[in-house]
Design a protein around this motif. Structure first.
Motif, PDB file in Angstrom:
ATOM      1  N   THR A 212      35.588   9.214   4.741  1.00 25.45           N
ATOM      2  CA  THR A 212      34.837   8.606   5.832  1.00 25.45           C
ATOM      3  C   THR A 212      34.417   9.711   6.778  1.00 25.45           C
ATOM      4  OG1 THR A 212      36.057   6.544   5.659  1.00 25.45           O
ATOM      5  CG2 THR A 212      34.908   6.947   7.723  1.00 25.45           C
ATOM      6  N   LEU A 415      30.988   6.485   9.187  1.00 29.86           N
ATOM      7  CA  LEU A 415      31.124   5.577  10.322  1.00 29.86           C
ATOM      8  C   LEU A 415      30.183   6.076  11.415  1.00 29.86           C
ATOM      9  CD1 LEU A 415      34.465   4.445  11.875  1.00 29.86           C
ATOM     10  CD2 LEU A 415      32.683   5.377  13.313  1.00 29.86           C
ATOM     11  N   ASP A 451      30.227   0.525  10.104  1.00 22.44           N
ATOM     12  CA  ASP A 451      30.778   1.061   8.864  1.00 22.44           C
ATOM     13  C   ASP A 451      30.877  -0.132   7.914  1.00 22.44           C
ATOM     14  OD1 ASP A 451      32.034   2.296   6.812  1.00 22.44           O
ATOM     15  OD2 ASP A 451      33.792   2.942   7.937  1.00 22.44           O
TER      16      ASP A 451
END
Ligand SMILES: [Zn+2]
Length: 616
Positions: A212, A415, A451
């Protein structure tokens, strides 16, 4: 709690939730709890397919010039034997009508019902989309003009120029999907960039080991209620809307202050200004204490590549904001932020943390020539008209960053956190600007977290949140150890749909530090907001203001009178300030004594342009 989930996804049950949280910590920092849950993959998207603009806009008909833009994806293939699903209605933009379809290899449009048939042939196909602007921008100017000056000709700019029409186009339409894979193309990446870039790490859709990345986009002075997700009636900002559609809109988000340096300091540290040290925005004598742990340092420590680009010299390394960034560029010209961000996205190795700081729509309100006149005569003042045009300008810049994320195949593992540092006053309390008061128009901020592969999409959350929450939220998100002092709370329970009394009814604190020198100033204020009660303390004058935001949302009626009982708000505020003082002492290093920030010429020029220093 007011969560209004519109995507229709089903969360895992609570047992699975706890199991997934446990697994996520076990597996390290790459996983978000929900991504491990066993019963959700079929119901959640595993990839986002980017659809990019193709061709020019086409006014639908000359009498009613509604704009239509066409979009096309890269070739899509089926992923193994997974059932393919597109989340067709999950992306919605205010004032835009979106439609989607399939296209075969020969470029023929095929109805969505033919999907299975096309998949069975095992040939790549594409998605096409179309976006039709159906907003009021074409209609309202004429009405406004008629009301204001019926005898004169329409002022220049009432009708959109061809360039403006073209620039209104959303740069990207993402389609959440399951069971498909798309091969991103990389146009614009030069041979040298590719040659010198870090070894690319490419992850396929559905790969649970996808990292991420975090891209934080701060838009300076972006007043929440002037954007479409927060209810503005006509400002066009399809990309901000796109993020809202893909993520969570925190409808009651507060800044730590109404000025840049203290507020960004709180985002970077999880501490209130009186604790992190950057308490004033117009002086060279206020910086982040040298001992304060910073957000970028936490990312760097966890192995992230880190980069920051800012066009506001309030947050230079001089004031302590560059800690933890392997590359930090500040100040740069406003229009340079996006090209530099795109370059970073082409070269940063994953996982990465990228911080972008756009100074517009900060005063002076000077939208680029192609955007001037976009909203003329639509708001009560020419200043606000131009401010709105700057928001649309920034929105397009954000769109170009989102498009690059998609083109690099990064959109489905990044994100994105869109935030503003403070708002802007347009004479609600007799003045135009920010950085002097703590009324709602200057302290309410934008906070949108997207996200979609790990969080539900299209959620509006009315929990009160504040800048100091951002650091602890990211800390818990990635499973890192919290710094010794953090004054905010993690939003993880909120994002997981767990109601918490603590989050819903906690005091939020607001700060203003004025003056050009190192010491206290007569305009200094500290405030506490608990539920609907806002208590403001002029700390040097020892004067008070009390407002009930429910009965008096415009904060026009100061209810404070001598002898009025203001406990427990007063004691909450004073206890908080004492806590800040102790934390501040802890993080003040001996070499700060007598420190004076020396500004470089580029910084002086930037600060003068923003009206921070005298001379402009
Ligand atoms: Zn600012």
């Amino acid at each position: 709690m007011g969560n209004d989930r519109t995507d229709g996804f089903v969360f895992c049950d609570s047992k699975m939730k706890y199991l997934s949280i446990y697994l996520s910590f076990f597996l390290g920092s790459y996983l978000w709890p929900f991504s491990v849950s066993a019963d959700t993959p079929a119901k959640r998207p595993t990839t986002l397919i980017g659809l990019y603009p193709t061709g020019k806009s086409a006014p639908e008909n000359p009498i009613s010039p509604r704009l239509v833009f066409d979009y096309l994806s890269d070739p899509i293939t089926r992923l193994g034997n997974e059932k393919v699903r597109f989340f067709v209605n999950s992306v919605q933009l205010k004032d835009w009508k979106l439609s989607w379809g399939l296209m075969d290899e020969q470029g023929n449009r095929v109805p969505m019902e033919k999907l299975e048939e096309m998949l069975s042939r095992n040939r790549p196909f594409r998605l096409y989309g179309s976006a039709l602007y159906d907003g009021s921008l074409f209609k309202k100017p004429l009405e406004a003009w008629k009301n204001k000056s019926p005898s004169s000709a329409p002022p220049e700019g009432v009708f959109l120029s061809r360039t403006q029409q073209e620039n209104l186009r959303p740069e990207l339409l993402p389609m959440p999907a399951v069971g498909v894979s798309v091969k991103p193309t990389l146009p614009g990446t030069s041979f040298f960039t590719r040659w010198f870039r870090s070894p690319p790490r490419r992850f396929s859709a559905g790969d649970s080991n996808r990292p991420t990345n975090v891209v934080m986009i701060l838009v300076d002075t972006l007043r929440a209620d002037h954007t479409p997700p927060y209810g503005h009636p006509f400002v066009v900002a399809p990309h901000i809307d796109l993020l809202a559609s893909l993520g969570w809109v925190f409808t009651r988000s507060y800044g730590a202050s109404s000025s840049t340096r203290p507020s960004v300091g709180s985002i970077f540290t999880g501490l209130q200004p009186a604790a992190h040290g950057a308490v004033r925005h117009a002086t060279q004598a206020a910086w982040l204490h040298l001992g304060v742990p910073l957000l970028a340092q936490a990312f760097q420590k966890a192995g992230f590549s880190t980069a920051g680009i800012s066009s506001n010299a309030q947050i230079t390394g001089q004031f302590g904001f560059d800690g933890g960034f392997q590359a930090y560029e500040c100040p740069v010209w406003e229009k340079a932020v996006t090209p530099r961000a795109i370059r970073q996205l082409q070269t940063l190795s994953e996982p990465f943390f990228l911080y972008l700081h756009y100074n517009a729509p900060h005063a002076p309100y000077e939208p680029p020539p192609e955007w001037r006149g976009l909203y003329d005569h639509l708001t009560p003042s020419p200043e606000e008209d131009r401010y709105c045009a700057e928001i649309t300008t920034d929105d397009r810049r954000i769109g170009l960053v989102l498009k690059e994320l998609a083109k690099q195949g990064l959109l489905d593992r990044t994100l994105i956190w869109l935030v503003s540092d403070h708002g802007e006053e347009f004479w609600e309390h007799g003045w135009n600007g920010h950085g002097a008061k703590v009324f709602e128009e200057t302290v309410r901020t934008v906070s949108i977290v997207a996200d979609p592969l790990h969080l539900p999409m299209g959620v509006r959350c009315d929990q009160p949140v504040t800048h100091v929450d951002i650091f602890p939220t990211l800390t818990e998100w990635f499973g890192w150890k919290k710094p010794r002092y953090v004054q905010g709370i993690s939003w993880l329970p909120i994002l997981q749909g767990r109601e918490t009394t603590e989050a819903a009814h906690r005091p939020l604190f607001l700060h203003h530090g004025g003056g050009l020198g190192p010491g206290a100033h007569e305009s200094d204020k500290e405030a506490v907001l608990l539920d609907n009660q806002k208590l403001i303390w002029w700390t040097q004058k020892n004067e008070w203001e009390l407002y009930d935001l429910h009965l008096d949302p415009g904060e026009k009626q100061n209810q404070w009178r001598p002898g009025l009982e203001i406990q427990p708000l007063e004691s909450l505020l004073k206890k908080h300030l004492e806590e800040c003082r102790i934390i501040g002492m802890e993080y003040t290093l001996p070499n700060e004594a007598g420190k004076s920030v020396e500004l470089r010429p580029a910084e002086i020029e930037n600060l003068k342009a923003g009206g921070y220093l005298q001379g402009k």
